[in-house]
Design a protein around this motif. Sequence first.
Motif, PDB file in Angstrom:
ATOM      1  N   GLU A 135       0.800  -1.222   0.000  1.00  0.00           N
ATOM      2  CA  GLU A 135       0.000   0.000   0.000  1.00  0.00           C
ATOM      3  C   GLU A 135       0.835   1.275   0.000  1.00  0.00           C
ATOM      4  O   GLU A 135       0.387   2.307  -0.499  1.00  0.00           O
ATOM      5  N   GLN A 136       2.033   1.235   0.569  1.00  0.00           N
ATOM      6  CA  GLN A 136       2.817   2.461   0.713  1.00  0.00           C
ATOM      7  C   GLN A 136       4.083   2.483  -0.142  1.00  0.00           C
ATOM      8  O   GLN A 136       4.444   3.521  -0.699  1.00  0.00           O
ATOM      9  N   LEU A 137       4.742   1.338  -0.258  1.00  0.00           N
ATOM     10  CA  LEU A 137       6.024   1.309  -0.951  1.00  0.00           C
ATOM     11  C   LEU A 137       5.920   1.673  -2.437  1.00  0.00           C
ATOM     12  O   LEU A 137       6.771   2.414  -2.940  1.00  0.00           O
ATOM     13  N   PRO A 138       4.919   1.182  -3.186  1.00  0.00           N
ATOM     14  CA  PRO A 138       4.869   1.525  -4.615  1.00  0.00           C
ATOM     15  C   PRO A 138       4.848   3.033  -4.865  1.00  0.00           C
ATOM     16  O   PRO A 138       5.595   3.535  -5.725  1.00  0.00           O
ATOM     17  N   ALA A 139       4.023   3.758  -4.114  1.00  0.00           N
ATOM     18  CA  ALA A 139       3.960   5.210  -4.314  1.00  0.00           C
ATOM     19  C   ALA A 139       5.263   5.870  -3.877  1.00  0.00           C
ATOM     20  O   ALA A 139       5.719   6.843  -4.498  1.00  0.00           O
ATOM     21  N   LEU A 140       5.874   5.328  -2.847  1.00  0.00           N
ATOM     22  CA  LEU A 140       7.135   5.898  -2.363  1.00  0.00           C
ATOM     23  C   LEU A 140       8.242   5.689  -3.390  1.00  0.00           C
ATOM     24  O   LEU A 140       9.071   6.580  -3.626  1.00  0.00           O
ATOM     25  N   LEU A 141       8.253   4.517  -4.021  1.00  0.00           N
ATOM     26  CA  LEU A 141       9.296   4.232  -5.013  1.00  0.00           C
ATOM     27  C   LEU A 141       9.161   5.121  -6.245  1.00  0.00           C
ATOM     28  O   LEU A 141      10.152   5.392  -6.927  1.00  0.00           O
ATOM     29  N   GLU A 142       7.951   5.558  -6.545  1.00  0.00           N
ATOM     30  CA  GLU A 142       7.756   6.418  -7.714  1.00  0.00           C
ATOM     31  C   GLU A 142       8.465   7.760  -7.558  1.00  0.00           C
ATOM     32  O   GLU A 142       8.827   8.395  -8.545  1.00  0.00           O
ATOM     33  N   ARG A 143       8.657   8.196  -6.310  1.00  0.00           N
ATOM     34  CA  ARG A 143       9.238   9.516  -6.093  1.00  0.00           C
ATOM     35  C   ARG A 143      10.514   9.491  -5.263  1.00  0.00           C
ATOM     36  O   ARG A 143      11.016  10.544  -4.865  1.00  0.00           O
ATOM     37  N   VAL A 144      11.056   8.302  -4.987  1.00  0.00           N
ATOM     38  CA  VAL A 144      12.256   8.209  -4.170  1.00  0.00           C
ATOM     39  C   VAL A 144      13.410   8.940  -4.850  1.00  0.00           C
ATOM     40  O   VAL A 144      13.595   8.856  -6.064  1.00  0.00           O
ATOM     41  N   GLY A 145      14.152   9.695  -4.057  1.00  0.00           N
ATOM     42  CA  GLY A 145      15.284  10.432  -4.613  1.00  0.00           C
ATOM     43  C   GLY A 145      16.601   9.709  -4.473  1.00  0.00           C
ATOM     44  O   GLY A 145      17.523   9.901  -5.283  1.00  0.00           O
ATOM     45  N   LEU A 146      16.731   8.862  -3.438  1.00  0.00           N
ATOM     46  CA  LEU A 146      17.974   8.153  -3.166  1.00  0.00           C
ATOM     47  C   LEU A 146      17.646   6.948  -2.302  1.00  0.00           C
ATOM     48  O   LEU A 146      16.837   7.046  -1.376  1.00  0.00           O
ATOM     49  N   LEU A 147      18.239   5.819  -2.606  1.00  0.00           N
ATOM     50  CA  LEU A 147      18.133   4.639  -1.761  1.00  0.00           C
ATOM     51  C   LEU A 147      19.473   4.410  -1.097  1.00  0.00           C
ATOM     52  O   LEU A 147      20.509   4.347  -1.771  1.00  0.00           O
ATOM     53  N   VAL A 148      19.474   4.296   0.241  1.00  0.00           N
ATOM     54  CA  VAL A 148      20.700   4.036   0.999  1.00  0.00           C
ATOM     55  C   VAL A 148      20.541   2.711   1.725  1.00  0.00           C
ATOM     56  O   VAL A 148      19.542   2.487   2.417  1.00  0.00           O
ATOM     57  N   VAL A 149      21.521   1.853   1.568  1.00  0.00           N
ATOM     58  CA  VAL A 149      21.547   0.573   2.264  1.00  0.00           C
ATOM     59  C   VAL A 149      22.706   0.614   3.249  1.00  0.00           C
ATOM     60  O   VAL A 149      23.875   0.546   2.852  1.00  0.00           O
ATOM     61  N   ASP A 150      22.368   0.787   4.539  1.00  0.00           N
ATOM     62  CA  ASP A 150      23.414   0.850   5.554  1.00  0.00           C
ATOM     63  C   ASP A 150      23.785  -0.555   6.006  1.00  0.00           C
ATOM     64  O   ASP A 150      22.956  -1.467   5.968  1.00  0.00           O
ATOM     65  N   GLU A 151      25.014  -0.720   6.472  1.00  0.00           N
ATOM     66  CA  GLU A 151      25.539  -2.027   6.876  1.00  0.00           C
ATOM     67  C   GLU A 151      25.310  -3.033   5.745  1.00  0.00           C
ATOM     68  O   GLU A 151      24.764  -4.118   5.938  1.00  0.00           O
ATOM     69  N   ALA A 152      25.756  -2.671   4.566  1.00  0.00           N
ATOM     70  CA  ALA A 152      25.411  -3.414   3.356  1.00  0.00           C
ATOM     71  C   ALA A 152      26.049  -4.788   3.291  1.00  0.00           C
ATOM     72  O   ALA A 152      25.672  -5.599   2.441  1.00  0.00           O
ATOM     73  N   HIS A 153      27.027  -5.081   4.168  1.00  0.00           N
ATOM     74  CA  HIS A 153      27.590  -6.428   4.154  1.00  0.00           C
ATOM     75  C   HIS A 153      26.525  -7.473   4.462  1.00  0.00           C
ATOM     76  O   HIS A 153      26.701  -8.647   4.161  1.00  0.00           O
TER      77      HIS A 153
END
Length: 718
Positions: A135-153
């Motif tokens: 319900e929330q992620l699809p709309a958020l992904l349409e306008r996301v400016g940057l994706l950060v993955v912390d502790e990416a290991h």
Amino acid sequence: MTDTRTDALDILRTLVGRDDADFHEGQFEAIETLVDQRRRALVVQRTGWGKSAVYFVATLLLRRQGAGPTILVSPLLALMRDQVAAAARAGVRAVSINSSNPHEWAEVRQQLQNDEVDVLLVSPERLNNPKFRDEQLPALLERVGLLVVDEAHCISDWGHDFRPDYRRLRDLIAQMPDGVPVLATTATANSRVVTDVAAQLDSAATGSATDTSAGADTSAAVVTIRGPLARASLRLGVLRLPDSRTRLAWLLSHIDELPGSGIVYTLTVSAAEDTARLLREAGHPVRAYTGQTDTAEREESEGMLKRNEVKALVATSALGMGFDKPDLGFVLHLGAPSSPVAYYQQVGRAGRATENADVLLLPGVEDQDIWQYFATSSMPSKNKAEAVIAALTAHGGAPLSTPALEARVDLKRSPLELLLKVLDVDGAVRRVTGGWVATGEPWFYDQERYERIAAARVAEQQSMIEYETTTGCRMEFLQRALDDDTAVACGRCDNCTAAWFPAEVRPDMASAAAQSLDRVGVALEPRAQWPTGVASLGVNVRGNIPVDERLLAGRALARLTDLGWGGPLRDLFAAQATDAPASKAMIAACIRVLAEWGWEERPAAVVSLPSRRHPVLVDSVARALSDAGRLPWLGSLDLVGTGPTGAPGGNSAYRLSNVWDRFSVGPDLAQALAPFAGRPILLVDDIAGSRWTLTVAGRLLRRQGVAAVLPFALALTS
């Protein structure tokens, strides 16, 4: 300077509160990669280098260009709290959605709709929450400016059992619009992990990831910015002592000499709790911090350490990634982590903004057994995985909750939940509202992958042993273990100079440690409810266990994981151990447990449970307690047939079905019990895990007219 660099530097100086601040080598290069080039970057830099500054500065620059909010995938609540606080200092509007703040979720959603959020922090698990995901992620992904993955290991196989949800980030990245930059950050990665993470960031990459230290390669899809991992502030050392008692005595003798406040790491929850108790009893202000500590208490403890209101937090690895106290003065380990990578990550908490910090490892003889337990307990089993898929498939597409699955697959809750996540990431099952469903997609057990993980762990464990015994520079060893080509001798560790720590133990502290470790008696809580769904396994009970059929609260000598009696008990119950009477010291300890019990009514007699593996041991304990308490030993319950079925362990539903109707009160015991009707009985067993054996046996005795059953076991499994 370019306009981007000028603007970025202004933001950085606001962030750190210094007009003369400038970027560390690699920081602006990462920001430029994200903001100007809109590319994907992997930043591997030591703790304290300033990875968070990269994504906060990049976020504000992108927002000024009209980009949507940053999604920051962050693994730990402590880390989220620090990140939100740091963002506020930089003028970044950051909010989080996590398990500790459901009362704020509606407000956060409204802020997102109003475009009042610069950074949204979420856990990897939140990305697969059905409501958030659908319900929330699809709309958020349409306008996301940057994706950060912390502790990416954690994306890599190295961390597959820590957070399998990290592996789904590959699919998330594929769903984002073209041109959205992605940043992955970590301080703990060797070359294998770097390659794996870079591949996950862009599965379409045709070239190898770029290492900017060797010059930019713009043909590569992922830019890797990797710096030296040496920590000049850390003074490393290893002190090998013969046993846990001596290690604790050393800590009691010298904790006040360690600089400032810090962290004492242990390998198990019970070790953290036992050590914290011992230190508090000696007058040292410390707190235990584990995965079982209440969330509010953990947050309070973090604050107390940051304000130097405690000398130390005695912690498991639950206090690790992202905990930010720049002036942390020391990190001490009672027992070694299973790899140099994990060790480097934990010691990296110290000395981030100080010239000196002390790091000391006190390895234990039991370390390798603990490593092996954690390494094998998290590996998914092919048979169990296929059983989970079959159970969901047989349910015809309707969701099954995790408790309902427990009655269909013999797995305890935690490993079942982990296996479901792994299968979810693999596409075989899907989490929906109400539970889990099978997707119908083909699934195969990737044996090669798990063998590769197991082999890597064995190699990492051996490397940790080599770190303990090396005569070379310890910092250089850690750097090389993380494939840092800049590694050189530090000139500060105990091997580069001399042991900077004392080795002696004060006699009075040795006595205090011995006394603490000789402490006996842990609570054995009675079962109050039958397992959900056990009727499907042929056991026709449900709901609450009737009060007149329950056990009373009991006692055990110790947990198998305890620092004191845990060691002798582990030896006693080891697979290769022979059945023998309990030692005089162990009998004396058991008698002390009874003396300190504090029961409302003293038991009138002793009954024992029949043991297939340790009959001599159980008989010796039951008879000794009978003699010491001047209580008649009435004998033992009988086994029905060959006794309990299945292997020890398993989940509650299966364990109950395995012991149900497998014991009886034989005629001799029934006759012996008759004079004690209406009086309490002490029920003796060897080892208690699920507690269903004791529960079923106690129910039989209660139905025989016994007024109360007081369970006693030598050991608790946890």
